[in-house]
Design a protein around this motif. Structure first.
Motif, PDB file in Angstrom:
ATOM      1  N   ARG A  46      -5.384   4.673   3.200  1.00  0.00           N
ATOM      2  CA  ARG A  46      -4.361   4.481   4.239  1.00  0.00           C
ATOM      3  C   ARG A  46      -4.840   3.546   5.341  1.00  0.00           C
ATOM      4  O   ARG A  46      -4.043   2.841   5.966  1.00  0.00           O
ATOM      5  CB  ARG A  46      -3.934   5.833   4.815  1.00  0.00           C
ATOM      6  CG  ARG A  46      -3.135   6.685   3.828  1.00  0.00           C
ATOM      7  CD  ARG A  46      -2.519   7.894   4.514  1.00  0.00           C
ATOM      8  NE  ARG A  46      -3.532   8.851   4.979  1.00  0.00           N
ATOM      9  CZ  ARG A  46      -4.041   9.823   4.243  1.00  0.00           C
ATOM     10  NH1 ARG A  46      -3.644   9.970   2.978  1.00  0.00           N
ATOM     11  NH2 ARG A  46      -4.932  10.667   4.737  1.00  0.00           N
ATOM     12  N   ALA A  47      -6.153   3.507   5.569  1.00  0.00           N
ATOM     13  CA  ALA A  47      -6.694   2.626   6.607  1.00  0.00           C
ATOM     14  C   ALA A  47      -6.518   1.154   6.258  1.00  0.00           C
ATOM     15  O   ALA A  47      -6.638   0.292   7.133  1.00  0.00           O
ATOM     16  CB  ALA A  47      -8.177   2.921   6.817  1.00  0.00           C
ATOM     17  N   LEU A  48      -6.198   0.863   5.007  1.00  0.00           N
ATOM     18  CA  LEU A  48      -6.064  -0.522   4.556  1.00  0.00           C
ATOM     19  C   LEU A  48      -4.612  -0.979   4.455  1.00  0.00           C
ATOM     20  O   LEU A  48      -4.345  -2.108   4.045  1.00  0.00           O
ATOM     21  CB  LEU A  48      -6.733  -0.691   3.181  1.00  0.00           C
ATOM     22  CG  LEU A  48      -8.228  -0.358   3.125  1.00  0.00           C
ATOM     23  CD1 LEU A  48      -8.717  -0.399   1.684  1.00  0.00           C
ATOM     24  CD2 LEU A  48      -9.032  -1.327   3.991  1.00  0.00           C
ATOM     25  N   THR A  49      -3.676  -0.124   4.816  1.00  0.00           N
ATOM     26  CA  THR A  49      -2.272  -0.491   4.673  1.00  0.00           C
ATOM     27  C   THR A  49      -1.863  -1.632   5.607  1.00  0.00           C
ATOM     28  O   THR A  49      -0.860  -2.295   5.376  1.00  0.00           O
ATOM     29  CB  THR A  49      -1.357   0.727   4.914  1.00  0.00           C
ATOM     30  OG1 THR A  49      -1.662   1.313   6.191  1.00  0.00           O
ATOM     31  CG2 THR A  49      -1.555   1.772   3.826  1.00  0.00           C
ATOM     32  N   GLY A  50      -2.669  -1.870   6.643  1.00  0.00           N
ATOM     33  CA  GLY A  50      -2.382  -2.988   7.531  1.00  0.00           C
ATOM     34  C   GLY A  50      -2.477  -4.332   6.839  1.00  0.00           C
ATOM     35  O   GLY A  50      -1.946  -5.337   7.336  1.00  0.00           O
ATOM     36  N   ALA A  55      -0.605   2.468  -0.112  1.00  0.00           N
ATOM     37  CA  ALA A  55      -1.479   3.588  -0.449  1.00  0.00           C
ATOM     38  C   ALA A  55      -0.673   4.690  -1.122  1.00  0.00           C
ATOM     39  O   ALA A  55       0.463   4.980  -0.713  1.00  0.00           O
ATOM     40  CB  ALA A  55      -2.146   4.135   0.805  1.00  0.00           C
ATOM     41  N   PHE A  56      -1.265   5.305  -2.146  1.00  0.00           N
ATOM     42  CA  PHE A  56      -0.590   6.368  -2.877  1.00  0.00           C
ATOM     43  C   PHE A  56      -1.493   7.593  -2.954  1.00  0.00           C
ATOM     44  O   PHE A  56      -2.713   7.501  -2.798  1.00  0.00           O
ATOM     45  CB  PHE A  56      -0.212   5.891  -4.284  1.00  0.00           C
ATOM     46  CG  PHE A  56       0.854   4.822  -4.275  1.00  0.00           C
ATOM     47  CD1 PHE A  56       2.198   5.156  -4.337  1.00  0.00           C
ATOM     48  CD2 PHE A  56       0.496   3.490  -4.157  1.00  0.00           C
ATOM     49  CE1 PHE A  56       3.178   4.176  -4.297  1.00  0.00           C
ATOM     50  CE2 PHE A  56       1.469   2.489  -4.119  1.00  0.00           C
ATOM     51  CZ  PHE A  56       2.813   2.834  -4.190  1.00  0.00           C
ATOM     52  N   ASP A  57      -0.865   8.726  -3.224  1.00  0.00           N
ATOM     53  CA  ASP A  57      -1.582   9.996  -3.202  1.00  0.00           C
ATOM     54  C   ASP A  57      -2.250  10.361  -4.517  1.00  0.00           C
ATOM     55  O   ASP A  57      -3.014  11.333  -4.575  1.00  0.00           O
ATOM     56  CB  ASP A  57      -0.635  11.134  -2.799  1.00  0.00           C
ATOM     57  CG  ASP A  57      -0.168  11.003  -1.356  1.00  0.00           C
ATOM     58  OD1 ASP A  57      -0.937  10.460  -0.535  1.00  0.00           O
ATOM     59  OD2 ASP A  57       0.966  11.428  -1.064  1.00  0.00           O
ATOM     60  N   SER A  58      -1.966   9.619  -5.580  1.00  0.00           N
ATOM     61  CA  SER A  58      -2.577   9.925  -6.870  1.00  0.00           C
ATOM     62  C   SER A  58      -2.833   8.634  -7.638  1.00  0.00           C
ATOM     63  O   SER A  58      -2.153   7.620  -7.419  1.00  0.00           O
ATOM     64  CB  SER A  58      -1.670  10.836  -7.703  1.00  0.00           C
ATOM     65  OG  SER A  58      -0.550  10.107  -8.188  1.00  0.00           O
ATOM     66  N   PRO A  59      -3.805   8.645  -8.545  1.00  0.00           N
ATOM     67  CA  PRO A  59      -4.059   7.462  -9.369  1.00  0.00           C
ATOM     68  C   PRO A  59      -2.833   7.070 -10.193  1.00  0.00           C
ATOM     69  O   PRO A  59      -2.563   5.875 -10.370  1.00  0.00           O
ATOM     70  CB  PRO A  59      -5.217   7.893 -10.267  1.00  0.00           C
ATOM     71  CG  PRO A  59      -5.898   8.991  -9.518  1.00  0.00           C
ATOM     72  CD  PRO A  59      -4.797   9.709  -8.795  1.00  0.00           C
TER      73      PRO A  59
END
Length: 303
Positions: A46-50, A55-59
């Motif tokens: 989530r820190a890279l969404t910028g 970002a997703f919660d599962s593979p």
């Protein structure tokens, strides 16, 4: 989104956004490629969404609809667990970038066949900064016909891609390359420690080799970190210990003497025992177990 020449840019699922994966995400986004990402610690993804990456919660969610799946994980167990959970569509190219060793790459090849994925075994040379700069060297091995499809991804994350033949060759070359990197790291630490132990300024060691054939930018960068006591992770100490074990196993399988590797592994492992979290410090911390005993330093007033 389209790439050069108007062709659609491939959607890349990045599974693993630690030190290396985070840099790859940034490089892929800088090149204009859509990125779907997942990390075991979701905060890191989530820190890279910028960057514009999702970002997703599962593979499985991250891999859904991806044109290429890229794994940047710790070891073979993690890689296999995550790719099974991701379950990409059959025929999806899988760019596997972790260092997994000989037995590990055999397992990865088997799982790729089981899932119907097009495996490119491609560990990388480079650490935090090259990953963020898109300047890695990819040691790629896999089907020749997949190269063109992967070119936008490889060009985004690397300054050079070496194609080495069938899957598995990349992992074998990575072990040979890492053997040299770890020996060089330990050698730099040993020279710094010996200079200090003899009452010298360790910087004189670097002045002495400056511009000579034995000089290297890597030795200077790692040496500077050692001298500054800067253990910010570029190549984690825990990863070094893991990879040295893989190298030693490969040497034994190939009938190559492992004396040097065994010594470096013992030294790195001793350093790992001295820190709270070997995954949170750089392997430059190896200097801590090579330093001279202050009681034996010349000029200490001993009779």
């Amino acid at each position: 989104m389209t790439g050069a020449g108007g062709a659609a840019a491939p959607v890349v699922a990045v599974l693993g956004t630690g030190v290396m994966g985070a840099g790859m995400v940034a490089s892929l986004r800088r090149a204009g490629l859509p990125v779907r990402m997942w990390n075991r610690d979701g905060r890191k993804a989530r820190a890279l969404t910028g960057t514009g990456a999702e970002a997703f919660d599962s593979p499985a969610e991250a891999a859904a609809g991806a044109d290429v799946v890229l794994t940047v994980l710790l070891d073979a167990d993690a890689v296999i667990d995550v790719i099974r959970r991701a379950a990409p569509a059959a025929g999806t190219p899988w760019l596997q970038c972790a260092t997994v060793g000989l037995a590990g790459v055999d397992r990865v090849i088997a799982v790729a066949g089981e899932l119907g994925l097009v495996l490119v075994d491609s560990p990388v040379l480079g650490t935090r900064k090259p990953a963020a700069d898109g300047a890695l060297v990819l040691l790629a091995s896999g089907p020749e016909e997949i190269r063109a499809r992967l070119a936008p991804v490889c060009d985004a994350i690397g300054r050079r891609t070496l194609w080495l033949g069938e899957a598995g060759a990349g992992s074998r070359l990575k072990l040979a390359c890492n053997a040299w990197i770890f020996l060089l790291t330990a050698g730099v630490a040993q020279s710094i420690a010996l200079a200090r132990g003899l009452g010298l300024d360790p910087q004189d060691f670097f002045r002495a080799i400056e511009g000579a054939p034995v000089d290297s930018a890597y030795a200077r960068a790692k040496g500077a970190a050692m001298l500054a006591g800067d253990h910010t992770v570029s190549f984690a100490l825990a990863g070094a210990v893991k990879d040295l074990g893989l190298i030693r196993s490969a040497q034994q399988a190939a009938g190559v003497p492992d004396r040097l590797t065994a010594a470096v592994l013992e030294t790195m492992a001793a350093a790992a025992e001295r820190v709270d979290d070997a995954a949170a410090v750089d392997m430059a911390a190896v200097l801590e177990v090579l330093g001279a005993d202050p009681a034996l330093v010349p000029g200490d007033g001993r009779p």
